[in-house]
Design an enzyme around this catalytic site. Sequence first.
Site, PDB file in Angstrom:
ATOM      1  CG  ASP A  68     182.794  79.150  32.763  1.00  9.78           C
ATOM      2  OD1 ASP A  68     183.223  78.031  33.109  1.00  9.78           O
ATOM      3  OD2 ASP A  68     183.037  79.665  31.642  1.00  9.78           O
ATOM      4  CE  LYS A 111     189.989  74.615  30.101  1.00  5.72           C
ATOM      5  NZ  LYS A 111     189.333  75.901  29.940  1.00  5.72           N
ATOM      6  CE1 TYR A 121     187.774  81.243  24.794  1.00  2.00           C
ATOM      7  CE2 TYR A 121     187.969  79.677  26.596  1.00  2.00           C
ATOM      8  CZ  TYR A 121     187.879  79.950  25.246  1.00  2.00           C
ATOM      9  OH  TYR A 121     187.886  78.914  24.343  1.00  2.00           O
TER      10      TYR A 121
HETATM   11  C1  LIG Z   1     188.404  76.450  28.804  1.00  2.00           C
HETATM   12  C2  LIG Z   1     187.224  77.189  29.294  1.00  2.00           C
HETATM   13  C3  LIG Z   1     185.980  77.064  28.672  1.00  2.00           C
HETATM   14  C4  LIG Z   1     185.786  76.252  27.412  1.00  2.00           C
HETATM   15  O1  LIG Z   1     186.011  74.909  27.627  1.00  2.00           O
HETATM   16  P1  LIG Z   1     186.355  73.951  26.367  1.00  2.00           P
HETATM   17  O2  LIG Z   1     186.349  72.582  26.953  1.00  2.00           O
HETATM   18  O3  LIG Z   1     187.694  74.377  25.885  1.00  2.00           O
HETATM   19  O4  LIG Z   1     185.285  74.147  25.361  1.00  2.00           O
HETATM   20  C5  LIG Z   1     184.895  77.732  29.229  1.00  2.00           C
HETATM   21  N1  LIG Z   1     185.047  78.491  30.322  1.00  2.00           N
HETATM   22  C6  LIG Z   1     186.220  78.628  30.966  1.00  2.00           C
HETATM   23  C7  LIG Z   1     186.304  79.462  32.193  1.00  2.00           C
HETATM   24  C8  LIG Z   1     187.357  78.002  30.458  1.00  2.00           C
HETATM   25  O5  LIG Z   1     188.542  78.173  31.056  1.00  2.00           O
END
Ligand SMILES: *Cc1c(COP(=O)(O)O)cnc(C)c1O
Length: 428
Positions: free
Chosen positions: A239, A268, A146
């Site tokens: 990521d 985040k 994701y």
């Molecule tokens: C939440 C998340 C995203 C997307 O971030 P948003 O701020 O919700 O667009 C991308 N990669 C990972 C690993 C995530 O947990």
Amino acid sequence: MMDNSNLSARDLAVIWHPYTQMQTAPAPVALLRGEGALLFDEANNSYIDATSSWWVNIHGHAHPYIAEQLALQARQLQHCIFAGYTHPPAVNLAERLLKILPGPQSRVFYSDNGSTAVEVALKMALQYWHNQDIKKRKILAFHHAYHGDTFGAMSVSGRSVFTRAFDDFLFEVHFIDLPTASNITSLKSQIAAWQPEEIAAFIFEPLIQGSAGMLMYEAAAFEELLQYCQSQNILLIADEVMTGFGRTGKNFAMQYTSVAPDIICLSKGLTGGNMALGVTTCTAAIYNAFLSDNKLKTLFHGHSFTANPLACAVALASLDLFLEPACAANRQRIHVQHRQFADRLNTLPVIKNTRVLGTILAFDIITAGEDGYTNQLADYLHRFFRERRIMLRPLGNTLYILPPYCITNEQLTQVYESIIACAEELMH
Ligand SMILES: *Cc1c(COP(=O)(O)O)cnc(C)c1O
């Protein structure tokens, strides 16, 4: 004065919520204020935020120091264009981030959220090769990954119920399984069969796939996979949107390996969960491939709110708190509590696959249905914890705790006991 009366009903008349089937979802709970790991509703009932408000909060809600720094910045400069102009919070934050990130990262590119941080990373990687006239255009990712909800981020995410309506519009990606000691040789030969000289980049969530259901995997096989990709000139995009800023125990999950990524995505926890901000960082080698007299080699990407000074100031304040020894001590304390609770969970016959990484504890509930996001048990679990004012949001039949680092042991115990009560009810 704002009208705060009757919010749930008024919400239902005007708002469309994320990841919510509006026809069947219960009315939302209106929250008026927060303090530490607690949020308070209209009747002043407190809720324990056991999943950090969608994994973003690290120091607790309405933190006075962060609020103070935000107010100071708001009185100085709230926003300005970021092409041709700069400001202190953006420069200070970039300098401080580059010092603590894993490996030799050299440049910071600002955006607004995790998905845009991923979009920027993909563009950097693809254009890095394009600018050098090297034909590397394929992307490698993990099954069930994701990386966000925008189209590029969806493309590199696993095909799932989240992407079903859009699958035909997503670009093609080569997906591989999570690495283990037993499949690593086969993973390498799979990549070899795809002509690695044509693969531009490998994007991954290091050590834990969040949305897939908090799936954890071993650092050793992962490291071997990354080293193989590096030997094939495949750029590594870490990521760390969820794992960054201490979530997995270390400051960044990549620090569990000896491999330095080429590009890192953060969001985040970056602002401590206080404001929307995304960051994509890269090495000098990536950055240098965009320097040219030829304007076509420019990275043509930017957002209206790129490097918003308020968000950068809040990220700096959050970083101050994050780097205090007390923060690491809190993370270690949570980890120890989780480990003890995991031993207790393992004695319960309705629970399997209990796993702990840093401040994250996850487990699966054994059900008649199939494992995964659409498992019917999710609605029941949702209701169970909401009635007990514990904010836990299952991913299908997977439950996880991912708390703000300031959560107290008493609050953690309340969360644990509610899970035991739930397991006992399921056994009857
Ligand atoms: C939440 C998340 C995203 C997307 O971030 P948003 O701020 O919700 O667009 C991308 N990669 C990972 C690993 C995530 O947990």
